[in-house]
Motif scaffolding. Structure first.
Motif, short mmCIF file in Angstrom:
data_model
loop_
_atom_site.label_atom_id
_atom_site.label_comp_id
_atom_site.label_asym_id
_atom_site.label_seq_id
_atom_site.Cartn_x
_atom_site.Cartn_y
_atom_site.Cartn_z
N VAL A 7 13.32 6.35 -58.66
CA VAL A 7 14.40 6.62 -59.60
C VAL A 7 14.69 8.12 -59.50
N ARG A 8 15.89 8.47 -59.08
CA ARG A 8 16.25 9.85 -58.76
C ARG A 8 16.96 10.56 -59.91
N THR A 9 16.94 11.88 -59.83
CA THR A 9 17.62 12.71 -60.84
C THR A 9 19.13 12.70 -60.65
N TRP A 10 19.60 12.41 -59.44
CA TRP A 10 21.02 12.31 -59.14
C TRP A 10 21.18 11.41 -57.92
N ASN A 15 17.59 14.00 -53.55
CA ASN A 15 17.26 14.42 -54.92
C ASN A 15 15.88 13.90 -55.32
N GLY A 16 15.21 14.66 -56.15
CA GLY A 16 13.86 14.31 -56.58
C GLY A 16 13.82 13.15 -57.55
N ASN A 17 12.62 12.64 -57.75
CA ASN A 17 12.41 11.55 -58.71
C ASN A 17 12.38 12.11 -60.13
N ILE A 18 12.84 11.29 -61.08
CA ILE A 18 12.72 11.71 -62.47
C ILE A 18 11.24 11.68 -62.84
N LYS A 19 10.84 12.56 -63.73
CA LYS A 19 9.43 12.68 -64.08
C LYS A 19 8.97 11.60 -65.08
N PRO A 22 9.13 7.65 -62.54
CA PRO A 22 9.47 7.96 -61.15
C PRO A 22 9.78 6.78 -60.26
N SER A 23 9.30 5.57 -60.60
CA SER A 23 9.62 4.41 -59.75
C SER A 23 9.69 3.14 -60.56
N ILE A 53 15.42 5.77 -70.83
CA ILE A 53 15.24 6.64 -69.67
C ILE A 53 16.41 6.42 -68.72
N TYR A 54 17.01 7.50 -68.21
CA TYR A 54 18.16 7.41 -67.32
C TYR A 54 17.86 8.00 -65.95
#
Length: 65
Positions: A7-10, A15-19, A22-23, A53-54
């Motif tokens: 699950v990405r930040t954008w 783009n990185g994973n959301i904290k 993350p998956s 969570i988005y």
């Protein structure tokens, strides 16, 4: 459709994973809020997980329930 999905930040694999989540695991239910084109033209979904969570996931891995 993947066994585990980042699950990405954008939108975009660069783009990185959301904290906070993350998956996703296969079978997790999400709400699709919007769709966005990444820099490479691929379609990504802006999703809501657990009602709070988005993040972004590639559209090819999401199927309608």
């Amino acid at each position: 459709t993947a066994s585990s999905l980042n699950v990405r930040t954008w939108a975009g694999k660069e783009n990185g994973n959301i904290k906070s989540w993350p998956s996703l695991e296969k079978g997790n239910l999400v709400d699709v809020c919007d769709s966005v084109k990444a820099k490479d033209g691929s379609l990504w979904y802006y999703i809501r997980i657990d009602g709070r969570i988005y993040g972004f996931v590639h559209s090819r891995y999401i199927v309608r329930a």
